[in-house]
Scaffold this active site. Sequence first.
Site, short mmCIF file in Angstrom:
data_model
loop_
_atom_site.label_atom_id
_atom_site.label_comp_id
_atom_site.label_asym_id
_atom_site.label_seq_id
_atom_site.Cartn_x
_atom_site.Cartn_y
_atom_site.Cartn_z
N ASP A 358 0.81 -1.22 0.00
CA ASP A 358 0.00 0.00 0.00
C ASP A 358 0.84 1.27 0.00
O ASP A 358 0.35 2.33 0.42
CB ASP A 358 -0.97 0.03 1.19
CG ASP A 358 -2.07 -0.99 1.06
OD1 ASP A 358 -2.37 -1.38 -0.09
OD2 ASP A 358 -2.62 -1.42 2.09
N HIS A 406 3.37 -7.56 0.17
CA HIS A 406 2.91 -8.25 1.36
C HIS A 406 4.03 -9.10 1.93
O HIS A 406 4.91 -9.58 1.21
CB HIS A 406 1.68 -9.11 1.04
CG HIS A 406 0.94 -9.58 2.25
ND1 HIS A 406 1.27 -10.72 2.92
CD2 HIS A 406 -0.10 -9.03 2.92
CE1 HIS A 406 0.45 -10.89 3.94
NE2 HIS A 406 -0.40 -9.86 3.96
#
Length: 846
Positions: A358, A406
């Site tokens: 993100d 991730h």
Amino acid sequence: MTDQSDKPKLGTRPPLGLKRTVETGKVKQSFSHGRSNTVVVEVKKRRILGKPGEAPVAAPAAEAPAPAPVAAVSAPSPQRPAPRPAATPAPRRPVDDIASRRELQERLLREAEEARMTSLSDARRRDDRAKVEQTEDEKRRAEDNRKAEDESAAEAARIAAEPAPEPAPAPGAPAVEPEVGEESRPGEDRAYRKPGPVQVVKRPEIARPVRGRGDDRRHSGKLTVTRALSGEDDNRARSLAALRRAREKEKRAHQSAGPSAKQVRDVVVPESITVQELANRMAERGSDLIKSLFKMGSPSALVDTIDQDTAELLVTEFGHNIKRVSESDVDIDSAADVDAPETLVTRPPVVTIMGHVDHGKTSLLDAIRGASVQSGEAGGITQHIGAYQVTLPDKSKVTFLDTPGHEAFTEMRQRGANVTDIVILVVAADDGLRPQTIEAINHTKAAGVPMIVAINKIDKPEAKPQKVREELLQYEIVVEDMGGDVQDVEISALKKTGLDKLLEAIELQAEILELKANPDRPAEATVIEARLDKGRGPLATVLVQRGTLKVGDIFVVGAASGKVRAMLDDHGRPIKEAGPAVPVEVLGLSAVPSAGDPFTVVENEARAREVAAYRQTLLDRKRTTSAPISLENMFADRSSTMIEFPLVVKADVQGSAEAIVNALNRLSTDEIKVRILNSGVGAITESDVTLASASGAPIIGFNVRPNAKAREVATRHKVELRYYDVIYHLTDWAKGAMAGELGPEIIETVVGRAEIREVFSAGKHGKAAGLLVVEGIIRKALKARITRDDVITYTGEIASLRRFKDDVAEVRAGLECGVTFTQNFIDLKAGDFLETFEVEERARTL
């Protein structure tokens, strides 16, 4: 009005200047059921031509009429007969009665049929005569050719033996007969005839030996194929049996001459080889090798494997030379294959975008490409390595690799750093350095590639770019603004600001690196991602590093091989070839390879299969060979009661499957361990459901679904199917399921402790114990246990608690009381200890 009665009818007009030779008449045919038919019959007369001045000769009256034109089949004659003088037609006889007409009709039909059969037999005879003549002509030509060859051979022999005297005729040979019309005179050449009207001079013929009792041609020399087939010295050809006997005789003669020299071979022997394969390489019989092994004291069969030292003994015994090789020599070593400097040309740079989840990596790539990649990712996070090629405004090209941020995709980031030239580290200005950012920095340093720091989200009010630069100092990254050599660019992927400066920094870094590759050689690439497509089979996204990959190339990738059947670019368009630094999707693999496997083009399919088989052997050996266990670990494993949590994992791509397996393995604890029964790429199949049902394991499908048959089998066997498209949702479920498998956590708390001083009889309740509470509180509602020498002898509940004949709820430390137990427990002794405790259950978490 002119009278028409005198005009001749059609077909009866006489020819001009000649008498009429054709007379016509009508014959009426009668059929059954009252039917009839009228047939026009023409009667031809023979025309007789006489000499001028002579009277015409009348044709005989009994001339047979010719058959009707419709029924006659006349064969064409080779020569047209001379015309004859026309004869005076006989007066036409009227046919009145029906009987005469029928007779005439039958006679005409019979004559027509006879004429047709005659013409057919004549044609058949002519065909047979032509075939016979053609066969005789061919035989005659073949005989002439043979005679011409014999005469030429005889002429050559005569010229070669010209000084020698003429040989006398063989005894018993008949004398040459003189030709008809000539006389045989001694000393006179028969070529010259006596005077006559015609004198013919003939070439002298060489006398040929006549086969007889004195014929010794069998001993004239060995029989050759040419001599036998040409029919020399004999008009008859030798039979196949005679030729076979002659060859066998010649072969025995050569063998009796002495044994031929043994051929010495250079035998390539790997570390282990079967007896049959060694015999093939030595060109020896396998039975001979087995006999030699038996003499050595090592009886073996053809399919048995022997080591390199034993093979060397066999090779030396049979007189060959051994060449030892290692199994690793089969594999492809691309490190030793270095391209010449003059063959290198400039190639586009490969740039990998890395950073924390993100922080805007995919949004940055979207802004550069002008496409929306992020909208196609589940949960807004990247879960695959995306490979794209972008054309810059100056027509130069840059290849971008987008890696997931991730924590589960550590191997993907590592793989992206290993195949790249430049790393762009994306850091959010409002968030700073995060765990995956630090991990990306470590991967970049380990790969030894230059880095460009892109400080993203500077359009936000809480953005602090300077704080990011200061945090990077902790990891030995000094940007140019602070006196270092690492470029940093402030950008906003959302507002598309600062992208020009970022592209300039990429071009500058590429110029410094001087990236070059040789496009004119077999291609070498690295697998970025691999997956199994339902309609197209195994697919692999590869990044070409050097050479040019073309459609039709034979390749080996990991433990799989194949042939390039088609290639697709990053937009899904088919292309014919891909040069260095170009990402393509390849179709034509035999199996789904692992991400990161080397992709190498080889010369032929045999080489590809050999390398793939060797690599598969290494994988099987690694999977089946267990690591050595120490003595302490062996006993610890025997006594451990660790619970296993079995799972079956199926994902859409190879990289996601690896990341899921690694993330699940990290969830294992000392009490429960994740056991992956199978992990693969593609849809959930019936075999996956069968495997899961045998172990009671759930099946995890990541971006895949089961087919109809697998869904039916799963329903019948009650196999749990879990579908996910975001990896952290999957790991959260796994944590809860593993905790549920362990059950709730039981916490035991000791409330009181007392010593048994005396034991009394309590009637129907068995025995009662007099206690002195040492510590804590003894409650009636709590569970109790009795220990003797720290060994538990009873666990149960307190039936009654009394103090001075009064029932009480609890007794505190320092006071005395009496208790009885449930189940009429009577094994009580003075000196035992009583403990009361309470049990609390808590939900377990990993």
